[in-house]
Structures are given as structure tokens and as C-alpha cells.
Design an enzyme around this catalytic site. Sequence first.
Site, mmCIF file in Angstrom:
data_model
loop_
_atom_site.group_PDB
_atom_site.id
_atom_site.type_symbol
_atom_site.label_atom_id
_atom_site.label_comp_id
_atom_site.label_asym_id
_atom_site.label_seq_id
_atom_site.Cartn_x
_atom_site.Cartn_y
_atom_site.Cartn_z
ATOM 1 N N GLU A 77 0.822 -1.208 0.000
ATOM 2 C CA GLU A 77 0.000 0.000 0.000
ATOM 3 C C GLU A 77 0.860 1.264 0.000
ATOM 4 O O GLU A 77 0.628 2.196 0.765
ATOM 5 C CB GLU A 77 -0.976 -0.020 1.188
ATOM 6 C CG GLU A 77 -1.910 -1.221 1.143
ATOM 7 C CD GLU A 77 -2.944 -1.273 2.252
ATOM 8 O OE1 GLU A 77 -2.660 -0.752 3.346
ATOM 9 O OE2 GLU A 77 -4.025 -1.841 2.021
ATOM 10 N N ASP A 91 -8.383 -8.894 4.036
ATOM 11 C CA ASP A 91 -8.094 -7.811 4.975
ATOM 12 C C ASP A 91 -9.158 -7.708 6.061
ATOM 13 O O ASP A 91 -9.987 -6.810 6.004
ATOM 14 C CB ASP A 91 -8.000 -6.487 4.187
ATOM 15 C CG ASP A 91 -7.419 -5.366 5.031
ATOM 16 O OD1 ASP A 91 -6.926 -5.645 6.134
ATOM 17 O OD2 ASP A 91 -7.469 -4.210 4.582
ATOM 18 N N GLU A 126 -12.480 -2.098 12.170
ATOM 19 C CA GLU A 126 -12.496 -1.379 10.895
ATOM 20 C C GLU A 126 -13.655 -1.822 9.995
ATOM 21 O O GLU A 126 -14.409 -0.993 9.494
ATOM 22 C CB GLU A 126 -11.154 -1.588 10.186
ATOM 23 C CG GLU A 126 -11.101 -0.946 8.816
ATOM 24 C CD GLU A 126 -9.752 -1.121 8.134
ATOM 25 O OE1 GLU A 126 -8.828 -1.710 8.735
ATOM 26 O OE2 GLU A 126 -9.629 -0.658 6.976
HETATM 27 C C1 GCU Z 1 -6.064 -2.027 5.840
HETATM 28 C C2 GCU Z 1 -6.380 -0.705 6.451
HETATM 29 C C3 GCU Z 1 -5.206 0.214 6.396
HETATM 30 C C4 GCU Z 1 -3.990 -0.463 6.985
HETATM 31 C C5 GCU Z 1 -3.759 -1.798 6.314
HETATM 32 C C6 GCU Z 1 -2.633 -2.597 6.932
HETATM 33 O O1 GCU Z 1 -5.889 -1.918 4.467
HETATM 34 O O2 GCU Z 1 -7.479 -0.129 5.795
HETATM 35 O O3 GCU Z 1 -5.520 1.386 7.110
HETATM 36 O O4 GCU Z 1 -2.874 0.321 6.856
HETATM 37 O O5 GCU Z 1 -4.917 -2.564 6.408
HETATM 38 O O6 GCU Z 1 -2.928 -3.592 7.581
HETATM 39 O O7 GCU Z 1 -1.481 -2.260 6.759
#
Ligand code: GCU
Length: 645
Positions: free
Chosen positions: A262, A341, A369
Site C-alpha cells: 500500500e 483484509d 475497521e
Molecule cells: C487495511 C487498512 C489500512 C492499513 C492496512 C494494513 O488496508 O485499511 O488502514 O494500513 O490494512 O494492515 O497495513
Amino acid sequence: MEFSQLWLGIKPLKGCSIKTISIVCKEHVEQACAAVWELRNELSELLPEVSFVRGSADLSIKLSIAPLTEPESYTVTSNGTSASVTGGSGVGILYGVFALLRGIRLYGFGEFEECGSPTSPLRMLDHWDNIDGSIERGYSGRSFFFKDGELLINERTVTYARLLASVGINACAINNVNVRFGAEMLITEKYYTKLTSLIELFGRYGIKLYICVDFSAPISVGGIATADPLDPAVQSWWSEHCAKLFSHVKGLGGFLVKADSEGRPGPYAYGRDHADGANLLAKAIAPYGGKVIWRAFVYNCSQDWRDEKTDRACSAYETFKPLDGRFEPNVILQVKNGPMDFQVREPVHPLFGAMPKTNLMAELQLTQEYTGQQKHVCCLIPMFRSFLDSRTCCDAENDSVGDVICGISAVSNTGDDFCWTGSELAAANLYGFGRLAFDRFLTAEKIIAEWCALTFEDELARRVTAEILLGSHKAYEAYTVPLGLGWMCKPNHHYGPDPWGYEFDRWGTYNRADRNAVGVDRSHSGTGYAALYNPPLAEVYDSVNSCPDELLLFFHRVPYDHRLHSGKTVIQHIYDAHFEGYEQAEHFAELWKTLEGRIDERTFRNGCERFTEQLRCAREWRDIVNTFFHRLSGIDDEKGRTIYP
Ligand code: GCU
């Protein structure tokens, strides 16, 4: 700021004749001293009239170390007039004292016996706290670890350490895996003194401190041109930097790292793999006993929704399976419970059955979440327990997730609000996670009954809350996303329904619903994901006939009139689940109302406000998801209930 003591909040015990107590402890290790403090503190609150004496007393408590047992294990015996707590170390004594106090609060001062030994060596909470004080995916206020770039240590930190130790948590990463807002500087001199104080405080409670680091720190902190793990200049930068860090910040547990995920920097930029990346840091901190916890949450987050072959669920397996055996001994690979996730329902991550030569730890998510953001009651303990029990089929026996991992962690659900977890009922997740991480054979029913009894004095409140908590995940799943499909929430913030919110996006999160069928084909005719499991799991998931109903749409794309094992069609299941899930939420809200005047006003109001919002949002989930599938399929509800046009 005022804050609750949660399950350590003590109400005086009524009708107890003990007037004098003696505590004998000849072990001069710091955790044993903390244990003595806990005993004196809690007993004087439980019995406000009591005095502590030397020599003979109405109750004599003896604490000692028996070096032959596991360091963190303990034995507690008590008969009402004398009690003995034996630990394998100071930490064992501390855990034993918390067990004794729990026993006294649950059952009074009668006969009591308990032996405890952790079923997992590493039991960790991961905070997604940013150093500016905000919390990523936080629903309980601001961070109590950071404010405006400063590390905070105060009364709240002490209470937090006590709370964690009381349920057996022994590690804590205090900052967000996304190292934002200058948090890469946490490994620099500016923070040495504060980190050392926090390590000392945590150490008294048997907790190791971890920090999340930036893989590109050689550039962002060191000012050199590259972070290539095979570059000698980068290797010496990490070695020298860590030598300094660990010699000033003694006792630091190690690093937690999110790399190539990400948008985070990682070894891919230099054509290297994740073993190269993790081993670079592992070698730099091995001399100081440090561990590198490396996350397996790696996938392509710039996917094309038109591409039906690339499957995010396969990604971590494809990345890490070939690296099995290549990690340094002080690397632990942290794997989320499922391959996507933290959705309300996912299959167990296939990596748990695929990396026999790698230290694996599980990552769970307490912060809700995708499970109602602490506005909906959603107790995760039954789900965690069945996850740990799930077979991986990597061996003939001892092959469950609980058997193959060396650690278990969860993203914390805490913040600086009065009750720590936004919703008072969400504290049961924090308590339960610790208890289960320490002893994975405890049942969800036992853990929840304990939490309810430690939280409420009123018998009805205990019963009602246990009923709500134990049924809450099932209800949440029923009125939100059906049959393992996932991702029907609103994009970005992930709260409330939006069936196509993630459908044409880049995140690899699709439901592929059209007028004929719904679900993702992950069988041999689709993305092939099912084959990543060991036999016979691979075959079970691969076939539409043997795949469990609850995961059907995760693994298969089927017509709406496909019949489930339950006998219902897929579409009828969707309708029924949404109506019944909503009714269940209504039932919980009604139950809660019966507690007015029986529990403290603040807790009661906190629950009422949240149930109002839960019902509003659950109604949206019910009607939007039902209408969505009704419009697509054109199939009416057999029971003729209202589905909007
Ligand atoms: C999810 C979440 C993110 C987080 C990511 C992770 O995608 O929405 O906010 O950073 O998990 O586990 O790194």
C-alpha cells in the site's frame, strides 16, 4: 483526563471477615515487586478495612519463583486463609497474582486453584497510533502514546501496562505500521530517553516494546541515496544505527515492518525480495536480541478490475511461500488471519499451512475497521477461537493455526477516551484477545462470562451482556455481507453499505455480481486460489459441492438459485440473513434497555447511543443489500417481505 480501570476496576467485597493480610515475597525481581504492589493495591480496594501485617494474619499470601517451570507459567492455590503463588520467573509470579485476584473477584476468598502456562510465546498488541496523536482506523479517541510528535508516559500508560499484563500480553508496538508524519525519527536520539522510560515501565509488567520502522530509513533518516538491502553502505548504516539505538535504548524488543505494501517502501524498488529486506534488519539487531516482525500483507493495490485472473488473495502466498527457509532466525512473519483484509468472514490464510521453515505469527484486528467501528457490537472472540482451531492440513496432527504459530498479535482498539475502546462493550474484545492469546484452549463462552462478571455486579447485566456479545458477530455478518463475499462497505472509511463501492476500483476487492450470478471464482476454473491449500482442504474449497456455505461466494461464482447445503437458495439466504440479522440487532438493543438502573449510568447511556446507531446502520445494510440483489436477480423473496423497488 479521567479514565476507566476496565476489568481491573474494583468494587469492595461485601461480607468478608478478613481483617489482616500478610504478603511474603523474597524474590527481588522487578515484576515480583509489581506483583506485590498489585496485591496490596487491589486487596485494599476490595477490603477497605484490611491492614497489611507481618507474621500471622487472617490471610497469608506467599509468592515465590520455582525455576524449573516455564518462565511465564504459574501455579496458584488458595484455601481462604493462605494462598501461594509460584511463578517460573517474576513475570510468572505477576501473572499468577493477576489470576489470584481474578479468582477472588469472581469467586470470593474460598478454595481456588489455577495453573497457567502460555500456549504462545509472543502475545502482542499493535497500535496504529501516529505520532501526531491521530490513530489510523481508531474509533476510541486519540492516541495515549503520542501527542504532537512527543511520546507520552503518564498514569494512563501505567494503567495500560497493568491491563495488558493482567491478561498476559507480553509485547506492544506503539506506532502505526504506516510510518507517517515523521515517525521514522522514532529510532533517533530525540526519542532515546522517552523510549527507555517506556521500556522500563513496560518491563515491570513483562511487556517488550516494539516500534514500527521505515524500510527507507537509510534515506529518510540517514540521508544516503539508497535503501537497497544488498548495498554495503545500507547494511553498515543499519548496523551502526542499531548499535547506537540498542545501546542507548536497552531492552527494545525490535521492529515491526510493513514493506512494499500500500505504497510503503520496500526491497522491490531495488529488485530484491522480502527475505533480503527482512534479513537486512534482522542481522542489524540480532546482536542485541532484537526481533524483526515482517508483515506478509503484500499485494498489488493498483489492479485493473477488468482483470479476472489476478487475485489479491493469492498474493501473499505467491510472494512468501518461495522464501520459506530463507529468513534469519530472529525474523517472524506476521500473517493476517485471512488472505484479504480483516473482513467479517474469510477463510484462514493459506500461508499458515505452507511455511514450515519460517517463524509465523498471526495478526488479528481488534479495532473494528470492517466490523462496525465500535458503533456496532461485534464480539470477535468466537471468531478468533475458531480461527486458532482451524486445521491447515500441513501435517497429520498438531496442524491447527494455533499449533503452527509462535506468536499472535492484534491491532489494538484503544484510544484516550474514558472507556479506552469507544464502546464499553468493545473492551470485551481487548480482554478476550489477551486471555485467548495466553491460553488458546479457553472457550469464548468462558472468556466472555469472565469479562461480564469482572465488569458488572448485577447478575442480569452479566447474563444479558454475555448473550449480546456471544451472538453479535453472527448477527453482524448476517445483516452485512453474505456468504464470505466481503467488500460491500463504503470505500475509504469502511463504514456502512455500498455494494459496488469497491467493484470498479484498484484494490482487488470484487464481488462480480450481475443479473445471473454472484461471487468470485477462485477454483481451478477461476483464479486458482483454492489450490493454495493443502489437501484435502484444496479439494473441499475447490468444489462448489463441498465448499462450506459460509465461504461459498468467496470461492465460487454461482447463480442466485444455487442451492446451499442448508437447503436454501443463495438469494433466499441473502434475504433471510438480512432480515434475521437486523431482528437480532433489534433484540440486542431491547435486551440492553432492560439494564437501565442496574448498571452505571455512563455505561448504560454509552450502550444506548451505540445501539441507536447500530440499528440505523443495520437497517441500511439490510435494505441496500437486499434491494441490490433483488434488482440484479429479479427474484422475489419467498416470504414476501418488503424489499425496495
Ligand atoms: C487495511 C487498512 C489500512 C492499513 C492496512 C494494513 O488496508 O485499511 O488502514 O494500513 O490494512 O494492515 O497495513
